[in-house]
Design an enzyme around this catalytic site. Structure first.
Site, short mmCIF file in Angstrom:
data_model
loop_
_atom_site.label_atom_id
_atom_site.label_comp_id
_atom_site.label_asym_id
_atom_site.label_seq_id
_atom_site.Cartn_x
_atom_site.Cartn_y
_atom_site.Cartn_z
N ASP A 1 20.46 62.07 42.47
CA ASP A 1 19.51 60.96 42.62
C ASP A 1 18.91 60.94 44.02
O ASP A 1 17.89 60.28 44.25
CB ASP A 1 20.22 59.61 42.41
N LYS B 1 36.34 63.42 12.96
CA LYS B 1 35.05 62.73 13.12
C LYS B 1 34.25 63.46 14.20
O LYS B 1 34.80 64.00 15.16
CB LYS B 1 35.25 61.25 13.45
N THR C 1 34.85 72.54 19.42
CA THR C 1 34.73 71.94 18.08
C THR C 1 33.81 70.73 18.09
O THR C 1 33.18 70.42 17.09
CB THR C 1 36.12 71.50 17.56
N ARG C 2 33.75 70.07 19.19
CA ARG C 2 33.00 68.82 19.34
C ARG C 2 33.40 67.80 18.27
O ARG C 2 32.59 67.11 17.70
CB ARG C 2 31.50 69.07 19.32
N MET C 3 34.70 67.81 17.97
CA MET C 3 35.25 66.85 17.01
C MET C 3 36.59 66.38 17.53
O MET C 3 37.21 67.06 18.35
CB MET C 3 35.50 67.51 15.64
N SER C 4 37.03 65.23 17.03
CA SER C 4 38.40 64.83 17.29
C SER C 4 38.96 64.25 16.00
O SER C 4 38.22 64.00 15.07
CB SER C 4 38.44 63.79 18.43
N ASP D 1 42.39 58.60 20.21
CA ASP D 1 41.15 58.92 20.93
C ASP D 1 40.98 57.94 22.09
O ASP D 1 40.77 56.76 21.86
CB ASP D 1 39.97 58.83 19.95
N ASP E 1 18.02 53.45 35.26
CA ASP E 1 18.73 54.38 34.39
C ASP E 1 19.23 53.62 33.19
O ASP E 1 19.61 52.46 33.30
CB ASP E 1 19.94 54.95 35.14
N ASP F 1 23.13 56.56 42.16
CA ASP F 1 24.40 56.78 42.83
C ASP F 1 24.73 58.26 43.02
O ASP F 1 25.45 58.63 43.91
CB ASP F 1 25.55 56.07 42.10
#
Lengths: 197, 567, 672
Positions: free
Chosen positions: C512, C388, C374-377, C337, C300, C508
């Protein structure tokens, strides 16, 4: 069962092909192209078969060149009948066998006595050892040359003339490549007979 | 060695080296191309569905059943000699034990002869049962090998081929035509080919000489091409009618190599690994060449025990010299060595000189060839034996590179090792076991011919030859007695079929396996290192198994010879 | 775990005691080669006693030979016992860690305090900080930080939580913080450690396939030598030499492969033990062995090849934006963050700006956390609103496309395998943060090593092919499988197996598990789910996915050791022949004296020296059998050449020297 039946049929077919068609077919072709060889390379003198160019024969008289000792056995009992072309055989004596050492010693002594050679004269190995078939038609040149004086004396010939005859009968290696130089005893003796009967 | 000797040896090696790859390629075509008309006709005639593939069990069963039928046919034809044609000398049939021995001997491709051909067999017997068995014995070996090779060429398959298809393809396209051709060349050189039985000659010194002849050339060619070895005459290839000239001698021993030496290349083509073919060919040729060197050197040397008799044994321009006892003048030492080394190595068993009279150091080579029995070994089975050794060697060595050993992408696991080990044990079991019986019982020792260690060698040789399906003999030993005739007959049958079954089973198991791709961690099996490894393994296992026997036989005799001791 | 490399004296004493117990013929019968030695020892003992009572033959000689035959057996038994006890000692030390634990068992709504060893599969129990985990299990509720140093030797605590791929807890570890509910994974005696202990103790030890194949070969060789020795008296009697049964037995024992047969069990146990020392618990000897055969290793990307998190490596300002301005924006946007990406951005920004901590911060600062919507911070400050996020998130936030120069930077980063984050202030694009997957150090060399072993590596990742290729190249991986979904892994394994390759993987997660079950060698992380651990055939206590490389080497070492010692054992026979055979026959045939190439003083001394050498070589090789022959990834041919030289040629030469030395010693002691 099926396997057995197939095997039986295969057997019959193979016996027919390998046992009859193949050898008889070869027989026919061989007689077209090589009739002399196919019939055994026989040598005729005045229409009588005197032997085969390939098969040695016994000579014991002083007036002939002698072949190698032969170990072909007497089929009826013990002992040996030299140059029996119906039962080829070697001596099968081991190099460490005391009997072999004795046999070679006495053969060497007999060879020297017969040819009037001194004890210091080494005897060619082929003259005192038996061949693999007991039917070896050939001897070495060394062996033939040591017999020249005896034969010349028996036939009242010039040894040098006889030596020339011997040398003219030496067959070198086949095509200069294979095998050893040798003298065919029967052919030499036949030539001897026609040269000086 | 003279330049002349070296030339002859080089020519022989060149001939083998040139012939083997070409014949291998031809055989690959024989076994993979579409059937030809004659073959289709034959399969209709015998009523076999040759398109149907067989699993290893069926293949083995068919092989055994067919060979049983061939054996029975040969036995009956020999047994009936007195009632069959072409017997003007009214020769009686062989004794029951010798008949058994002969049928077993010829169907197993051994061609051990407990009889003297010209004295005991009619021309019918020589022409029909003997030649028939010579053809089928050799053909069976090749068919079995091709099935075994399929174990390596197939993956995830449950079948290994069709016995009859393999059998007749080789017979029709390779064996029969080559025998016909060689037979005619031999006639040209002087082999008789006639239905006449004998000629009475009138020698120059008087008396008569009965010269026995017959269909010699047709027997002679299959004898050598099929690595059979049973001679028309008692003296076999030493007899001038079987082997008239040095060139016929050369042709005959090369004939023994034609198919046997080509098998690595057949293997290489079928597995699409030509380098693998060359590697296995190299293994064969190293052992073959090494053996030749020893025999040539031994037989050229004088027998020290004859020094007192003042015998000239050195080679000169007037004589070829050497150990001439039991050898023919026309062949001399070099042609004899070439022939002897080849006949033993290829398990033909034909001889052009008396093995019994050879020096012990030469006998060491003949013994080694028979025990290893795969350089190149007999028709098919010899090469199959080599693959068995390769599997065991790769198993050991493969471990040393840190992977479950693989041969040509096939993982070698307990089943393969079990089968290969089983095949490996047969040789010591038969050779050592039977020799032990032979040298400790009166029936065994009473017909020994030569004294001292050489006598021991005669018995050891007989059982080694029977086991190797070789057929050559130290002929001093009388083997027509019930003890030797029966024990060797049983030995020949066991030695032929006992290892063949595990090897066919091995093929079945390998054919079923996946083929693994090669990686940097895979042991390469087509390199000089592998050649050395396989040689080392074979010689090591062979030496360890037979060293005591070798020591009490040829080694003791050779040391005695050097010490001037005779027996 | 305590690395127990030293062989302790009590282990040795125990092994000595065990060696005698193992003389029991019923136990020895499972090793046919050694069983024959035992029969030989009994026979020579009887012959020695008979000679003493009836005054026939050499009493001293027979006694000495029988003594050394018994010693041969004891040495072989000792090797096996030592390996067993050593492994057992390792495992025992783990077992003691949880001998006296207790558990708070949940029964309905009650909680009962019970002994840890009484827990059954599917029982549920609670754990609080400071408590020792009583047995292997899986967290079904809660999150905890756990000290696994007792198992792994690693002091840093690890986080284990319910529901994810890191829900497994192991008996003997300690909870540092957090309350968790755990369900028991295995009945007492069936945990991995229990299985491991049983494996090394030999009680349930099954011979691995390769060991079986080798045993068959050894039995085959033994049968051949039995034939050789059994027929020798017959041959000798034809030569009019009588054979001494004691010498024959000595010859037989010398010839049969006692060295390897004696050490074979020890080699197998030691292999599993070596895996154990690497903190890998193998479920069977076969698993370790197969590891040596691996052709392909699936890895992986995340967590195995790269650290699980991306790091900021570069800040690319937009047009007319200064480097400092961008750095400041990044700092403010990342100050609160907590993700690794955010932390590394902060670190990078601070070093670019030259300011850290509270310095230069605006008066008002309100963190804006990352949300899936929003997928922003970022942060709303008195200076403006800093954000960003990924390029498409920012584009939809702005409602306008990015400026061309920024777009160029963004696609440049993506092509190099990195992840771009666009930074804005009050809807003005300031620049781009270059986040990069960091490849773990040292991997390139390990993959190179694998390549030389013949193992190729494939990286499996959900990333796009571009990114995957860049990382694969950087890590030195042979191939990659991008945009992979969990079920694709299974298909990939099957496809490769159909091509005849053996595939290894580590994993793990519960998803899997099917792939782990399908793979030929599957290493589960101890931190992983119970399903993964059940499906795998090995568990790594350190939870290090690259550990599989070590397992491959251990597997190879195991096979090499077997092959090398077999070769050595068989090669030894040559010298033994040259010692014993001339001794048997030289009296009758003095010409055979030249075969006594070692010039051994007398026949008696020759036979005795050979049998002593044969016995002593076993203890001499025990260290090698336990440690294993070193594996070098130099390619199969070079490895073979080396090992053939050392163990093949060496195997031929060493006994010549050894037997000669023993003979000299015996002569010095006037034993002859």
């Amino acid at each position: 069962m099926k396997t057995l039946a197939v095997s039986l049929r295969a057997m019959l077919l193979l016996v027919l092909v390998t046992g009859f068609v193949y050898p008889i077919g070869m027989d026919v072709i061989a007689h077209i192209f090589f009739p002399h060889q196919a019939d055994g390379s026989l040598i005729r003198k005045n229409g009588v078969v005197v032997g085969s160019a390939l098969i040695g024969q016994p000579f014991t008289q002083p007036r002939y060149f002698h072949p190698r000792p032969s170990a072909t056995p007497d089929p009826t009992g013990s002992g040996s009948v030299p140059y029996d072309a119906a039962f080829s055989s070697a001596s099968n004596l081991a190099p460490t066998n005391g009997a072999q050492v004795k046999a070679v010693s006495s053969a060497a002594k007999a060879y020297r006595d017969e040819n009037g050679l001194p004890p210091t004269q080494a005897v060619p190995a082929d003259a005192v050892t038996a061949s693999g078939s007991g039917l070896d038609p050939d001897i070495s040149l060394a062996n033939a040359l040591l017999q020249v004086n005896r034969v010349a004396h028996a036939r009242s010939m010039e040894p040098s003339a006889l030596k020339r005859l011997v040398l003219s009968h030496v067959e070198g290696p086949q095509w200069g490549l294979f095998g050893e130089s040798r003298v065919n005893v029967l052919k030499l003796n036949l030539a001897l007979d026609s040269l000086k009967p | 060695m003279t330049a002349h000797d070296v030339t002859q040896i080089i020519l022989a090696f060149l001939a083998v080296g040139a012939m083997a790859p070409i014949v291998g390629r031809y055989l690959a075509w024989v076994f993979t191309s579409p059937r030809i008309a004659v073959e289709r006709w034959i399969f209709r005639a015998i009523g076999s569905d040759c398109d149907r593939e067989m699993g290893w069990r069926e293949y083995a069963t068919t092989l055994l059943v067919s060979n049983g039928v061939f054996f029975a046919a040969g036995y009956l034809l020999l047994w009936a000699q007195g009632h069959l044609p072409l017997n003007p000398r009214h020769l009686a049939p062989l004794t029951p034990e010798v008949t058994f021995n002969t049928a077993a001997s010829f169907v197993t491709n051994t061609n051990w002869q407990a009889y003297a051909g010209e004295a005991q067999l009619s021309n019918f017997s020589q022409m029909v049962p003997i030649v028939f068995l010579m053809f089928v014995g050799a053909n069976t070996g090749i068919a079995a090998l091709v099935a075994i090779l399929r174990g390596f060429t197939r993956a995830g398959a449950s079948t290994v081929g069709n016995f009859w298809d393999d059998f007749f393809r080789f017979f029709v396209r390779a064996f029969l035509p080559s025998c016909l051709l060689l037979g005619l060349v031999l006639v040209w050189q002087g082999c008789p080919q006639t239905l006449a039985t004998s000629v009475v000659a009138h020698p120059l010194e008087g008396g008569t000489q009965t010269i026995v002849m017959g269909p010699v050339a047709s027997l002679e060619s299959v004898k050598n091409l099929g690595t059979n070895g049973g001679g028309f005459f008692n003296a076999n290839g030493a007899h001038p009618y079987e082997n008239p000239t040095p060139f016929s001698n050369m042709l005959e021993f090369l004939a023994m190599m034609v198919f046997t030496s080509s098998l690595p290349f057949l293997f290489g083509r079928l597995t699409r690994r030509p380098r693998q073919g060359w590697a296995l060919f190299a293994v064969i040729m190293v052992l073959y060449g090494g053996g030749l060197a020893v025999i040539e050197k031994s037989e050229k040397a004088p027998n020290p025990l004859l020094a007192a008799a003042n015998v000239a044994q050195a080679s000169s321009s007037l004589q070829s010299g050497g150990n001439t006892e039991g050898k023919e003048v026309r062949f001399g030492i070099t042609q004899t060595s070439l022939f002897t080394n080849t006949t033993i190595a290829a398990t033909t068993g034909a001889v052009d000189a008396a093995i019994d009279s050879m020096l012990p150091s030469s006998l060491m080579v003949t013994f080694s060839h028979m025990w290893l029995n795969e350089e190149p070994g007999g028709k098919g089975v010899g090469f199959a034996g080599l693959l068995k050794e390769a599997i065991l060697a790769i198993f050991l060595a493969g471990l040393m590179v840190g992977r479950t050993p693989e041969f040509l992408g096939k993982k070698l696991e307990s089943r393969e090792i079990k089968l290969a080990a089983l095949a490996l044990i047969v040789t010591p079991l038969l050779v050592l076991g039977l020799t032990a019986v032979g040298v400790t019982t009166t029936v065994g020792t009473s017909t020994i011919d030569n004294p001292g260690p050489h006598g021991f060698e005669e018995v050891l040789y007989a059982f080694s030859s029977g086991n190797a399906n070789n057929g050559s003999a130290m002929a001093g030993l009388t083997v027509s007695t019930p003890f030797y005739a029966d024990s060797i007959a049983v030995e020949m049958l066991l030695a032929r079929y006992l290892p063949l079954l595990p090897l066919l089973a091995l093929a079945g198991s390998l054919a079923r396996k996946r083929t693994h791709p090669e990686t940097a961690g895979t042991l390469p099996t087509d390199t000089p290192l592998f050649v050395a490894l396989l040689l080392g393994f074979m010689l090591m296992v062979g030496l360890l198994t037979f060293f005591p026997a070798l020591m009490l036989g040829p080694i003791l005799e050779q040391l005695s010879l050097l010490h001037g001791v005779s027996f | 775990m305590k690395k127990n490399d030293q062989i302790r004296s009590e282990t040795v004493i125990g092994a000595v005691r065990q060696s005698f117990v193992m003389l029991n013929p019923v136990k020895l019968a499972k090793n046919p080669v050694m069983f024959i030695v035992e029969v030989g020892s009994l026979l020579t003992t009887v012959l020695a006693v008979r000679a003493a009572v009836l005054h026939t033959g050499e009493v001293l000689f027979s006694s000495v030979i029988s003594l050394w035959l018994w010693l041969t057996l004891l040495f072989a038994n000792f090797a096996e016992s030592l390996a067993e006890l050593q492994g057992k000692a390792q495992a025992e030390s783990l077992r003691t860690t949880r001998a006296e634990t207790f558990a708070r068992l949940v029964v309905g709504t009650d909680v009962r305090r019970v002994s840890g060893s009484s827990l059954k599969k599917w029982d549920k129990f609670l754990l609080s900080p400071g408590e020792i985990v009583p047995t292997d299990g899986e967290i079904i509720a809660g999150v905890a930080s756990i000290d696994e140093s007792a198992i792994t030797g690693e002091s840093a605590p690890v986080i284990r939580e319910a529901g994810g791929d890191r829900s497994g807890v192991t008996g003997g570890t300690r909870v540092l913080a957090g309350e968790i509910t755990v369900v028991v994974a295995a009945n007492p005696g069936e945990t991995f450690l229990d299985r491991m202990i049983a494996l090394v103790e030999g009680a349930t030890r099954k011979k691995s396939p390769n060991e079986i194949a080798l045993s068959i070969l050894l039995i085959g060789l033994t049968l051949i030598f039995l034939l050789v020795v059994a027929t020798l008296p017959a041959f000798a009697s034809y030569a009019k030499v009588e054979s001494d049964p004691v010498v024959l037995i000595a010859l037989l024992v010398c010839l049969i492969p006692t060295t390897i047969a004696g050490l074979l069990p020890a080699i197998g146990i030691a292999g599993i033990d070596r895996a154990f020392r690497a903190n890998v618990v193998a479920k069977s000897g076969k698993a370790v062995e197969v590891a040596g055969d691996i052709d392909l290793l699936l890895l992986d990307k995340t967590g195995t090849i790269t650290f699980g998190n991306r790091q900021a490596v570069q800040l690319l300002p937009a047009q007319d934006v200064s480097r400092e301005e961008l750095a400041r924006a990044c700092r403010l946007a990342s100050l609160h963050d907590p993700t690794p990406e955010g932390k590394s951005t902060l670190t990078l920004a601070e070093s670019e700006e030259g300011l850290r901590g509270e310095a230069g911060l605006p008066e008002r600062l309100e963190p804006v956390p990352f949300t899936p919507e929003t997928r922003m911070s970022g942060a709303d400050t008195s200076d403006g609103a800093y954000r960003k996020g990924s390029e498409d998130a920012i584009e939809s936030y702005l409602g306008t496309p990015l400026p061309p120069i920024v777009r160029e930077a963004v696609s440049g980063i993506a092509q190099s395998g990195g992840t771009p984050l666009v930074v804005v202030r009050d809807r003005k694009v300031l620049g781009v943060i270059h986040l990069k997957d960091i490849v773990k150090p040292g991997l390139t060399e390990r993959f190179e090593r694998l390549r030389r072993m013949g193992v190729s590596t494939v990286m499996v990742t959900g990333d796009n092919p571009l990114t995957a290729q860049a990382i694969a190249r950087e890590a030195g991986i042979d191939d990659f499988f991008a945009k992979a979904r969990p079920e694709d892994k299974m298909a990939l394994i099957k496809k490769e197996q159909d091509k005849g390759r053996l595939v290894a993987m580590s994993g793990d997660g519960t998803n899997d598990a099917p792939s782990l079950a399908q793979a030929d060698v599957a290493l589960a992380m101890n931190s992983g789910t119970q399903a993964a651990k059940e499906a795998a055939n090995m568990v790594d206590l350190d939870s290090d996915p690259t550990k599989i490389i070590e397992v491959v080497e251990i597997g190879k070492q195991l096979l090499i050791t077997r092959g090398a010692l077999t070769t050595f054992s068989v090669a030894n026979d040559v010298a033994k022949y040259f010692a014993i055979l001339p001794a048997m026959f030289v009296a009758s045939f003095p010409q055979l004296g030249v075969l006594n190439i070692m010039k051994l003083s007398t026949p008696v001394s020759a036979v005795t020296s050979a049998i002593i050498f044969n016995a002593l070589i076993i203890p001499a090789l025990i260290p090698l059998a336990l440690k294993g022959v070193r594996y070098r990834p130099v390619g199969a041919a070079a490895l073979l050449r080396r090992n053939l030289l050392v163990y093949g040629l060496g195997g031929i030469l060493v006994p010549f020297l050894g037997i000669k030395l023993i003979d000299m010693a015996l002569t010095f002691l006037h034993f002859s």
